[in-house]
Design an enzyme around this catalytic site. Sequence first.
Site, PDB file in Angstrom:
ATOM      1  N   ASP A  29       0.893  -0.859  -0.146  1.00 47.11           N
ATOM      2  CA  ASP A  29      -0.031   0.045   0.011  1.00 47.11           C
ATOM      3  C   ASP A  29       0.733   1.193   0.087  1.00 47.11           C
ATOM      4  O   ASP A  29       0.708   2.155  -0.883  1.00 47.11           O
ATOM      5  CB  ASP A  29      -0.854  -0.154   1.154  1.00 47.11           C
ATOM      6  CG  ASP A  29      -0.708  -0.008   2.556  1.00 47.11           C
ATOM      7  OD1 ASP A  29       0.675  -0.429   2.688  1.00 47.11           O
ATOM      8  OD2 ASP A  29      -1.307   0.526   3.547  1.00 47.11           O
ATOM      9  N   TYR A 100      -2.204 -13.934   1.286  1.00 42.05           N
ATOM     10  CA  TYR A 100      -1.033 -13.400   1.548  1.00 42.05           C
ATOM     11  C   TYR A 100       0.137 -14.498   1.940  1.00 42.05           C
ATOM     12  O   TYR A 100      -0.235 -15.521   2.717  1.00 42.05           O
ATOM     13  CB  TYR A 100      -0.746 -12.561   3.002  1.00 42.05           C
ATOM     14  CG  TYR A 100      -1.747 -11.187   2.622  1.00 42.05           C
ATOM     15  CD1 TYR A 100      -1.278 -10.282   2.047  1.00 42.05           C
ATOM     16  CD2 TYR A 100      -2.967 -11.234   3.285  1.00 42.05           C
ATOM     17  CE1 TYR A 100      -2.102  -8.775   1.760  1.00 42.05           C
ATOM     18  CE2 TYR A 100      -3.797 -10.166   3.142  1.00 42.05           C
ATOM     19  CZ  TYR A 100      -3.135  -8.755   2.421  1.00 42.05           C
ATOM     20  OH  TYR A 100      -3.814  -7.684   2.352  1.00 42.05           O
ATOM     21  N   TRP A 101       1.142 -14.417   1.702  1.00 41.92           N
ATOM     22  CA  TRP A 101       2.146 -15.370   2.066  1.00 41.92           C
ATOM     23  C   TRP A 101       3.277 -14.060   2.642  1.00 41.92           C
ATOM     24  O   TRP A 101       4.445 -13.822   1.679  1.00 41.92           O
ATOM     25  CB  TRP A 101       3.050 -16.026   0.837  1.00 41.92           C
ATOM     26  CG  TRP A 101       2.221 -17.017   0.380  1.00 41.92           C
ATOM     27  CD1 TRP A 101       1.844 -18.382   0.491  1.00 41.92           C
ATOM     28  CD2 TRP A 101       0.995 -16.972  -0.676  1.00 41.92           C
ATOM     29  NE1 TRP A 101       0.943 -18.788  -0.052  1.00 41.92           N
ATOM     30  CE2 TRP A 101       0.447 -17.909  -0.941  1.00 41.92           C
ATOM     31  CE3 TRP A 101       0.786 -15.602  -1.239  1.00 41.92           C
ATOM     32  CZ2 TRP A 101      -0.591 -18.349  -1.726  1.00 41.92           C
ATOM     33  CZ3 TRP A 101      -0.582 -15.743  -2.391  1.00 41.92           C
ATOM     34  CH2 TRP A 101      -1.045 -17.082  -2.396  1.00 41.92           C
ATOM     35  N   TYR A 167      -7.388  -0.387   6.970  1.00 40.71           N
ATOM     36  CA  TYR A 167      -7.684  -1.527   7.929  1.00 40.71           C
ATOM     37  C   TYR A 167      -7.874  -2.832   7.252  1.00 40.71           C
ATOM     38  O   TYR A 167      -8.392  -2.817   6.441  1.00 40.71           O
ATOM     39  CB  TYR A 167      -8.965  -1.190   8.771  1.00 40.71           C
ATOM     40  CG  TYR A 167      -9.368  -1.989   9.569  1.00 40.71           C
ATOM     41  CD1 TYR A 167      -8.625  -2.618  10.725  1.00 40.71           C
ATOM     42  CD2 TYR A 167     -10.488  -2.702   9.363  1.00 40.71           C
ATOM     43  CE1 TYR A 167      -8.968  -3.581  11.486  1.00 40.71           C
ATOM     44  CE2 TYR A 167     -11.145  -3.864  10.362  1.00 40.71           C
ATOM     45  CZ  TYR A 167     -10.303  -4.249  11.410  1.00 40.71           C
ATOM     46  OH  TYR A 167     -10.729  -5.233  12.353  1.00 40.71           O
ATOM     47  N   LYS A 226     -12.530   9.602   2.470  1.00 42.27           N
ATOM     48  CA  LYS A 226     -13.079   9.035   1.455  1.00 42.27           C
ATOM     49  C   LYS A 226     -14.338   8.027   1.725  1.00 42.27           C
ATOM     50  O   LYS A 226     -14.012   7.298   2.482  1.00 42.27           O
ATOM     51  CB  LYS A 226     -11.859   7.925   0.822  1.00 42.27           C
ATOM     52  CG  LYS A 226     -10.545   8.772   0.710  1.00 42.27           C
ATOM     53  CD  LYS A 226      -9.396   7.623   0.704  1.00 42.27           C
ATOM     54  CE  LYS A 226      -9.160   7.156   1.997  1.00 42.27           C
ATOM     55  NZ  LYS A 226      -7.936   6.117   2.109  1.00 42.27           N
ATOM     56  N   GLY A 231     -19.064  10.442  -1.909  1.00 41.32           N
ATOM     57  CA  GLY A 231     -17.946  11.378  -2.146  1.00 41.32           C
ATOM     58  C   GLY A 231     -16.724  11.535  -1.170  1.00 41.32           C
ATOM     59  O   GLY A 231     -16.714  10.693  -0.375  1.00 41.32           O
ATOM     60  N   ALA A 258      -6.711   1.597  -5.254  1.00 43.09           N
ATOM     61  CA  ALA A 258      -7.615   2.729  -5.593  1.00 43.09           C
ATOM     62  C   ALA A 258      -7.291   3.685  -4.540  1.00 43.09           C
ATOM     63  O   ALA A 258      -7.027   4.982  -4.747  1.00 43.09           O
ATOM     64  CB  ALA A 258      -9.156   2.284  -5.472  1.00 43.09           C
ATOM     65  N   ASP A 260      -4.716   3.686  -2.533  1.00 45.94           N
ATOM     66  CA  ASP A 260      -3.295   4.021  -2.435  1.00 45.94           C
ATOM     67  C   ASP A 260      -2.906   5.123  -3.551  1.00 45.94           C
ATOM     68  O   ASP A 260      -2.043   6.079  -3.193  1.00 45.94           O
ATOM     69  CB  ASP A 260      -2.378   2.788  -2.662  1.00 45.94           C
ATOM     70  CG  ASP A 260      -2.724   1.654  -1.804  1.00 45.94           C
ATOM     71  OD1 ASP A 260      -3.428   1.941  -0.713  1.00 45.94           O
ATOM     72  OD2 ASP A 260      -2.549   0.525  -2.279  1.00 45.94           O
TER      73      ASP A 260
END
Length: 312
Positions: A29, A100-101, A167, A226, A231, A258, A260
Amino acid sequence: MSTLLAIGECMVELVPKGVSECQQSFAGDTYNALVYAKRFAGQLNCELFSAVGEDVLSINMLKKWKQEGISSKQVIQTADHNVGIYAISTDQHGERSFDYWRNQSAAKHMMELYEKQPFDLGLGKSDWIFFSGISLAILDDASKRVLLDLLASLKQQGCTIAFDPNYRARMWQSKAHAIDWLERAYQISDLVLPGLDDHYTLFGHDNIDEIVQYCQQFSINEVVIKAGSKGMQVFCQNNLTAQCSFNPAPQQVDSTAAGDSFAGTYLAARMTHHEPQSALHIADKVASQVVQHQGAILPFDVYQALNLSSAK
Ligand SMILES: O=C(O)C(=O)C[C@H](O)[C@H](O)CO
């Protein structure tokens, strides 16, 4: 030249193509945000503070950063751990989920490695520093504390601290655990980028006003909210300063990065003296393009075709 330092983990990113092939790139991120910051404002010095391994994929990753203009001067390399990996799956609406790994990744140990580092990495030379809930979540609690103490002292030295809660439920022991650390992060931040979804999940906030009210307990200068279909709004010193209505992309293929791309572009625009309203519009434009492509990082030609130079 101003410096933006991001802190966190970059991983090998896999997008499966059929059963036995994957499109492979690199993402994470805060790294994603940094790439979009650099693309928008090439004059910024963009650096990542992280740890990587000495494995072949870590080495390729550093080469890729170089191609993107991201400095790895602040990266600690260790032979004891490898780079982490994640794979993207998307549903029929282009909503992404990740496998994930990364449990043994070098980045998880970055603060222990930092404390043993004999050289000054020069983090205090940064003008702005960006970190996220994921930057904290990958660390054990003792290392989270070390990172936040470090950020607090860098803030005292004059760095501006920006934070995106980002999160990821499965990376925390419980909601209470996440809230505890997130609030400590908010306490030391000058600019935050909360998402309504995250605040709804963690605090039950179901509108922008509730987030603004909650943020008033911290001395945050700029709150960039966000709120998806509701909006986006920016509050500077608790006053509504900029807003942008929801502008859905014509087609969402993969929602990865999106937020990031929005965060990195917004920060770069603010660092290069754009007003919040202009920064918001430009960041929204980039994020709407990002969701129309697979993976976190847009191909360079697609990014260039956005023709943001007129906005500069
Ligand atoms: O989920 C993570 O930890 C990542 O950093 C992977 C993705 O690139 C990121 O979440 C996209 O926002």
